[in-house]
Design a protein around this motif. Structure first.
Motif, short mmCIF file in Angstrom:
data_model
loop_
_atom_site.label_atom_id
_atom_site.label_comp_id
_atom_site.label_asym_id
_atom_site.label_seq_id
_atom_site.Cartn_x
_atom_site.Cartn_y
_atom_site.Cartn_z
N ALA A 163 74.78 53.84 2.96
CA ALA A 163 73.50 54.53 3.08
C ALA A 163 73.61 55.95 2.55
O ALA A 163 74.58 56.66 2.84
N ARG A 164 72.62 56.37 1.75
CA ARG A 164 72.65 57.71 1.16
C ARG A 164 72.14 58.74 2.16
O ARG A 164 71.09 58.56 2.79
N LEU A 165 72.87 59.84 2.29
CA LEU A 165 72.44 60.94 3.15
C LEU A 165 71.33 61.71 2.45
O LEU A 165 71.56 62.37 1.43
N ASP A 166 70.11 61.64 2.97
CA ASP A 166 68.98 62.36 2.40
C ASP A 166 68.90 63.80 2.89
O ASP A 166 68.51 64.70 2.15
N ALA A 167 69.23 64.02 4.15
CA ALA A 167 69.14 65.36 4.73
C ALA A 167 70.05 65.43 5.94
O ALA A 167 70.27 64.43 6.63
N GLY A 168 70.56 66.63 6.20
CA GLY A 168 71.39 66.86 7.39
C GLY A 168 71.03 68.19 8.02
O GLY A 168 71.45 69.25 7.54
N TYR A 169 70.24 68.14 9.07
CA TYR A 169 69.70 69.36 9.67
C TYR A 169 70.55 69.78 10.86
O TYR A 169 70.64 69.05 11.86
N PRO A 170 71.18 70.95 10.82
CA PRO A 170 71.96 71.43 11.97
C PRO A 170 71.04 71.95 13.07
O PRO A 170 69.94 72.46 12.80
N MET A 171 71.50 71.83 14.31
CA MET A 171 70.73 72.30 15.47
C MET A 171 71.68 73.06 16.39
O MET A 171 72.71 72.53 16.79
N SER A 172 71.28 74.27 16.73
CA SER A 172 72.18 75.11 17.52
C SER A 172 71.55 75.49 18.86
O SER A 172 70.76 74.74 19.41
N ILE A 173 71.88 76.69 19.37
CA ILE A 173 71.69 77.01 20.79
C ILE A 173 70.80 78.24 20.97
O ILE A 173 71.22 79.35 20.62
N PRO A 174 69.59 78.10 21.52
CA PRO A 174 68.87 79.28 22.02
C PRO A 174 69.43 79.68 23.39
O PRO A 174 70.03 78.87 24.09
N LEU A 175 69.21 80.94 23.76
CA LEU A 175 69.72 81.46 25.02
C LEU A 175 68.68 82.39 25.64
O LEU A 175 67.72 82.80 24.98
N ASP A 176 68.88 82.75 26.90
CA ASP A 176 68.07 83.80 27.49
C ASP A 176 68.18 85.05 26.62
O ASP A 176 69.29 85.52 26.32
N GLY A 177 67.05 85.59 26.23
CA GLY A 177 67.06 86.76 25.35
C GLY A 177 67.22 86.40 23.89
O GLY A 177 67.16 87.29 23.03
N GLN A 178 67.45 85.14 23.59
CA GLN A 178 67.60 84.66 22.21
C GLN A 178 66.88 83.32 22.12
O GLN A 178 67.50 82.26 22.08
N ALA A 179 65.55 83.37 22.10
CA ALA A 179 64.75 82.17 22.31
C ALA A 179 64.64 81.27 21.09
O ALA A 179 64.03 80.20 21.17
N ALA A 180 65.20 81.68 19.96
CA ALA A 180 65.18 80.84 18.76
C ALA A 180 66.47 81.02 17.99
O ALA A 180 67.13 82.06 18.07
N ASN A 181 66.82 80.01 17.22
CA ASN A 181 68.05 80.01 16.41
C ASN A 181 67.74 79.38 15.06
O ASN A 181 67.08 78.34 15.00
N ILE A 182 68.23 80.00 13.99
CA ILE A 182 68.07 79.46 12.64
C ILE A 182 69.45 79.09 12.11
O ILE A 182 70.34 79.94 12.01
N THR A 183 69.65 77.82 11.80
CA THR A 183 70.91 77.35 11.22
C THR A 183 70.58 76.50 10.00
O THR A 183 69.61 75.74 10.00
N LEU A 184 71.41 76.61 8.97
CA LEU A 184 71.19 75.84 7.76
C LEU A 184 72.52 75.40 7.18
O LEU A 184 73.58 75.93 7.52
N THR A 185 72.46 74.40 6.31
CA THR A 185 73.66 73.92 5.65
C THR A 185 73.30 73.37 4.27
O THR A 185 72.13 73.05 4.00
N THR A 186 74.29 73.29 3.41
CA THR A 186 74.11 72.72 2.08
C THR A 186 74.25 71.21 2.16
O THR A 186 75.16 70.70 2.80
N ASN A 187 73.34 70.52 1.50
CA ASN A 187 73.43 69.06 1.41
C ASN A 187 73.05 68.66 -0.01
O ASN A 187 71.88 68.58 -0.36
N GLY A 188 74.07 68.42 -0.85
CA GLY A 188 73.80 68.08 -2.24
C GLY A 188 73.09 69.22 -2.94
O GLY A 188 73.56 70.34 -3.00
N ALA A 189 71.89 68.95 -3.44
CA ALA A 189 71.12 69.94 -4.18
C ALA A 189 70.16 70.72 -3.29
O ALA A 189 69.34 71.49 -3.80
N ASN A 190 70.25 70.56 -1.99
CA ASN A 190 69.30 71.18 -1.07
C ASN A 190 69.98 72.08 -0.06
O ASN A 190 71.19 71.95 0.20
N LEU A 191 69.18 72.98 0.50
CA LEU A 191 69.55 73.71 1.71
C LEU A 191 68.69 73.15 2.83
O LEU A 191 67.46 73.19 2.76
N ASP A 192 69.32 72.63 3.86
CA ASP A 192 68.62 72.01 4.98
C ASP A 192 68.61 72.98 6.16
O ASP A 192 69.67 73.33 6.69
#
Length: 451
Positions: A391-420
């Motif tokens: 099966a071909r990997l179309d996308a791979g989205y990383p998911m990380s950790i929000p915390l008290d005082g840090q209510a959002a997190n942005i994580t990305l990774t390279t997947n072939g010709a894309n940034l996910d």
């Protein structure tokens, strides 16, 4: 029993219902042409036959002399059917149904009476694709190690039908049994003595880093809507952008891809807060994790990261000026770390982030300025197309950790010709999280048009 390293123990001690401390990933696959209607079921059954486990995947927290969470014990009897589950999306089986499921899965705590990891095989897509959602406690693994681990389960050969799983991969660097493990008490004691001997040098380095090199000081970040207490429910949003677009901006501005990614994120945060009339006058500060792993370090286990604080220049309206400020901030702060050993870099990171650890205390968090406003992490990934069981990997989205005082997190990774990109936020504290994706796209377009 193995002792938990101090940085790994922090992820165990800080965990609560409101603060799950696992990292995750959501991978979308296109089945091979000859898959057949039972492909996902048969794949799940094959996974359940992979019952040999790397020691990292046997670990669960142990209690020693009445003190919890300072050591690991090895689980001898792993119920694989608990850790690897099969699920189906409700109709119409689109991306929104997938993200709803991923948001719920990412909100739940891992069971500390079992090894701290899960894999979910997800079918029911209207377009015939399937997904894998994986999560693993951050005390066991960092983002780079997790990314490399999943990369090793895949191949560039579309015809291969080997099914590799992250808990049963060949060791790439067999441990030298003549040397004690870094997690044994003796080794930990030696490391502590070594660190103690270097305190004067570390103090001089910290003074140089925080004063003469003008590193962004902890607690200089303005308070924003992201820097609030959070609940336990999560919302996940994802999107991919062509890597070539980002590379072209980097080339035309003399920047790195990571500089441009930070500028995209800064522009998105500025736009998101402006439309809510909540943009602070002072520039926002991002914590940018940087891996200390060697390129050939593919073994799972523990955290090897340092932390760089970056001025996001969200007070600047001009996107090119914002990129230049980010580039300068990252360059100056990286220069400090280049002269340090890995041990010194991690120690300096602990010093820099010590206010952040203090901010986990609710009483302090309500009155003190945040150590930084948001975590933005760019995890290196594969540049070539990858396949898993055909099966071909179309996308791979990383998911990380929000915390008290840090209510959002942005994580990305390279997947072939894309940034996910994978953005995780507190469901209650950050409404309309998907609007950040729109502002990310706007920010990239502005950078393309500004130079």
């Amino acid at each position: 029993m193995e002792f938990v390293s101090p940085i790994d123990a922090l992820f165990l001690l800080a965990e609560s219902r409101e603060h799950p401390m696992h990292v995750g990933g959501l991978m979308l696959f296109e089945p091979p042409e000859d898959a057949g209607p039972d492909y996902v079921r048969r794949t799940h059954e094959r996974i359940l036959r992979e019952a040999s486990f790397h020691p990292t995947f046997r670990k669960r927290p142990a209690t020693w002399l009445g003190a919890p969470q300072i050591g690991w014990t090895q689980e001898s009897d792993i119920e694989l059917g608990y850790h690897v589950r099969r699920a189906a999306l409700p109709r119409p089986g689109g991306q929104q149904q997938l993200l709803d499921l991923a948001s719920r899965l990412h909100s739940t705590l891992l069971d500390r009476h079992r090894p701290l990891w899960e894999m979910h095989v997800i079918e029911g897509f209207g377009d015939g694709r399937f997904a894998l959602y994986t999560k693993m406690h951050h005390a066991l693994i960092d983002g780079v190690s997790g990314q490399r681990l999943m990369r090793r389960t895949m191949t560039e050969d579309a015809t291969a039908r080997d099914l590799l799983v992250p808990w049963n991969l060949p060791r790439t660097h067999p441990r030298n049994t003549d040397e004690p493990s870094g997690s044994t008490f003796g080794s930990a004691a030696r490391n502590l003595l070594s660190a103690a001997g270097s305190v004067p040098a570390l103090a001089r380095t910290a003074r140089d880093a925080l004063l003469r090199q003008q590193l962004t000081m902890p607690f200089s970040a303005p308070r924003t809507m992201f820097n609030v207490p959070i609940g336990g429910a999560r919302r996940v949003v994802v999107r991919s952008w062509p890597l070539e677009r980002v590379k072209q901006v980097a080339k035309s501005t003399g920047s790195t891809v990571n500089d441009v990614v930070l500028a995209m994120s800064a522009g998105a945060l500025r736009g998101f807060l402006r439309e809510r009339e909540a943009l602070p006058d002072k520039p926002m500060i991002a914590m940018v994790p940087v891996s200390l792993r060697d390129e050939d370090d593919n073994e799972p286990g523990g955290n090897k990261i340092c932390a760089i604080l970056c001025n996001l220049a969200t007070d600047l309206a001009d996107p090119f000026a914002r990129l230049e400020a980010i580039k300068d901030s990252m360059h100056r702060n990286k220069e400090v770390y280049r002269a340090l050993s890995n041990t010194q870099a991690m120690a300096l990171s602990a010093l820099t982030l010590s206010p952040f650890a203090m901010s986990l205390l609710p009483a302090l968090n309500s009155v003190a300025n945040p150590a930084f406003n948001i975590v933005i992490s760019n995890v290196s990934g594969a540049r070539e197309p990858l396949y898993w069981n055909g099966a071909r990997l179309d996308a791979g989205y990383p998911m990380s950790i929000p915390l008290d005082g840090q209510a959002a997190n942005i994580t990305l990774t390279t997947n072939g010709a894309n940034l996910d990109f994978g953005i995780v936020g507190c469901r209650r504290s950050v409404p309309h999280l998907d609007r950040i994706l729109i502002h990310l796209d706007n920010a990239l377009t502005e950078l393309e048009e500004s130079h």
